[in-house]
Motif scaffolding. Sequence first.
Motif, mmCIF file in Angstrom:
data_model
loop_
_atom_site.group_PDB
_atom_site.id
_atom_site.type_symbol
_atom_site.label_atom_id
_atom_site.label_comp_id
_atom_site.label_asym_id
_atom_site.label_seq_id
_atom_site.Cartn_x
_atom_site.Cartn_y
_atom_site.Cartn_z
ATOM 1 N N VAL A 98 1.105 -1.232 0.090
ATOM 2 C CA VAL A 98 0.202 0.209 0.477
ATOM 3 C C VAL A 98 0.521 1.194 -0.169
ATOM 4 N N ALA A 99 1.903 0.903 0.878
ATOM 5 C CA ALA A 99 2.787 2.266 1.097
ATOM 6 C C ALA A 99 3.849 2.137 -0.795
ATOM 7 N N PHE A 100 4.103 1.502 -1.350
ATOM 8 C CA PHE A 100 4.906 1.967 -2.239
ATOM 9 C C PHE A 100 3.276 1.855 -3.461
ATOM 10 N N ALA A 101 1.951 1.633 -2.771
ATOM 11 C CA ALA A 101 1.123 1.746 -4.345
ATOM 12 C C ALA A 101 1.259 3.930 -4.294
ATOM 13 N N SER A 106 1.337 9.392 -6.210
ATOM 14 C CA SER A 106 1.552 11.032 -6.103
ATOM 15 C C SER A 106 3.196 10.791 -6.041
ATOM 16 N N LYS A 107 4.041 10.791 -6.395
ATOM 17 C CA LYS A 107 5.132 10.814 -6.740
ATOM 18 C C LYS A 107 6.803 9.624 -7.123
ATOM 19 N N PRO A 108 5.478 9.371 -8.571
ATOM 20 C CA PRO A 108 6.064 8.327 -9.653
ATOM 21 C C PRO A 108 7.619 8.499 -10.367
ATOM 22 N N ARG A 109 8.241 9.881 -10.002
ATOM 23 C CA ARG A 109 9.209 9.641 -10.495
ATOM 24 C C ARG A 109 10.386 9.478 -9.853
ATOM 25 N N GLN A 110 9.979 10.188 -8.306
ATOM 26 C CA GLN A 110 10.815 9.342 -7.007
ATOM 27 C C GLN A 110 10.578 7.933 -6.412
ATOM 28 N N ILE A 111 10.530 7.093 -7.840
ATOM 29 C CA ILE A 111 10.485 5.641 -7.359
ATOM 30 C C ILE A 111 11.791 4.593 -7.335
ATOM 31 N N ASP A 113 15.046 2.095 -6.863
ATOM 32 C CA ASP A 113 15.548 0.855 -6.492
ATOM 33 C C ASP A 113 15.718 0.350 -5.119
ATOM 34 N N GLY A 114 15.760 0.757 -4.434
ATOM 35 C CA GLY A 114 15.297 0.808 -3.241
ATOM 36 C C GLY A 114 13.856 0.741 -2.373
ATOM 37 N N ASP A 115 12.851 0.453 -4.028
ATOM 38 C CA ASP A 115 11.387 0.780 -3.502
ATOM 39 C C ASP A 115 11.224 -0.898 -3.442
ATOM 40 N N ALA A 117 13.039 -2.834 -4.099
ATOM 41 C CA ALA A 117 14.185 -3.694 -3.078
ATOM 42 C C ALA A 117 13.238 -4.165 -1.887
ATOM 43 N N ASP A 118 12.340 -2.811 -1.331
ATOM 44 C CA ASP A 118 11.282 -3.202 0.170
ATOM 45 C C ASP A 118 10.373 -3.715 0.130
ATOM 46 N N LEU A 119 10.138 -4.330 -1.669
ATOM 47 C CA LEU A 119 8.452 -5.018 -1.833
ATOM 48 C C LEU A 119 9.457 -6.177 -2.160
ATOM 49 N N LEU A 120 11.179 -6.844 -2.815
ATOM 50 C CA LEU A 120 10.929 -7.328 -2.380
ATOM 51 C C LEU A 120 11.030 -8.593 -1.234
ATOM 52 N N LYS A 121 11.145 -7.783 -0.155
ATOM 53 C CA LYS A 121 11.446 -8.413 0.550
ATOM 54 C C LYS A 121 10.421 -8.924 1.225
ATOM 55 N N HIS A 122 9.006 -8.640 0.680
ATOM 56 C CA HIS A 122 8.186 -9.522 1.324
ATOM 57 C C HIS A 122 7.367 -10.337 0.047
ATOM 58 N N TYR A 123 7.116 -9.764 -1.314
ATOM 59 C CA TYR A 123 7.346 -10.807 -2.760
ATOM 60 C C TYR A 123 7.875 -11.479 -3.145
ATOM 61 N N SER A 124 7.490 -12.644 -4.342
ATOM 62 C CA SER A 124 8.367 -12.457 -5.221
ATOM 63 C C SER A 124 8.060 -11.350 -6.337
ATOM 64 N N THR A 125 9.263 -11.783 -7.006
ATOM 65 C CA THR A 125 9.120 -10.685 -7.937
ATOM 66 C C THR A 125 8.064 -10.276 -9.871
ATOM 67 N N HIS A 126 7.261 -11.589 -9.253
ATOM 68 C CA HIS A 126 6.055 -11.652 -10.028
ATOM 69 C C HIS A 126 5.481 -10.674 -8.972
ATOM 70 N N GLU A 127 4.927 -11.168 -8.122
ATOM 71 C CA GLU A 127 4.228 -10.173 -6.934
ATOM 72 C C GLU A 127 4.402 -8.507 -7.070
ATOM 73 N N VAL A 128 5.637 -8.967 -6.829
ATOM 74 C CA VAL A 128 5.989 -7.266 -7.237
ATOM 75 C C VAL A 128 5.826 -6.669 -8.462
ATOM 76 N N ALA A 129 5.560 -7.823 -9.696
ATOM 77 C CA ALA A 129 5.273 -6.567 -10.874
ATOM 78 C C ALA A 129 3.278 -6.645 -10.076
ATOM 79 N N GLU A 130 3.020 -7.378 -9.512
ATOM 80 C CA GLU A 130 1.404 -7.603 -10.047
ATOM 81 C C GLU A 130 1.396 -5.557 -9.102
ATOM 82 N N VAL A 131 1.686 -6.294 -7.997
ATOM 83 C CA VAL A 131 2.005 -4.388 -7.514
ATOM 84 C C VAL A 131 1.839 -3.197 -8.560
ATOM 85 N N VAL A 132 2.594 -3.492 -9.119
ATOM 86 C CA VAL A 132 2.859 -2.684 -10.020
ATOM 87 C C VAL A 132 1.541 -2.214 -10.510
#
Length: 153
Positions: A98-101, A106-111, A113-115, A117-132
Amino acid sequence: EALQLAADVSLPTWQRAMAYFPQSARRQGEHRHAVAEFGRLSSRTKARIQWSVARENRAWYSAKLAREACHQLGLTDDELFAPADQSEAVHAAEKAAVAFARRLTSKPRQITDGDIADLLKHYSTHEVAEVVYVTCLSNSFDRFTEALNLRCE
């Protein structure tokens, strides 16, 4: 092929508006159905992303639909309106999504690699792509409905 509608079918306002663009309407409907029915993210996480994005965009038509979807999944208004970082009922992975979304909205230009990486602590790459994807589809839907100033059903 034109979108065929029966005269007695009651469609949501957004679908009636989109029907003027049959190819886009079909694709938008397919994408929204796919997000709702498929994927590895929980329905709850996807609904909370849609709710958060709509609120971030101040897209009230979308927010109403997302709120209803959250209620159908058993989420209460107390849970929805509580700050995500203060809610004990929200899992750390869901908070991160939710924080990433919200940030991507609101600030897409500020995303960075760290953002991701934070998602990858909780989700697989497939799931991160799904969040996006859920976030981007939600933003697109918000832009469409708000541009038309749709009234809530």
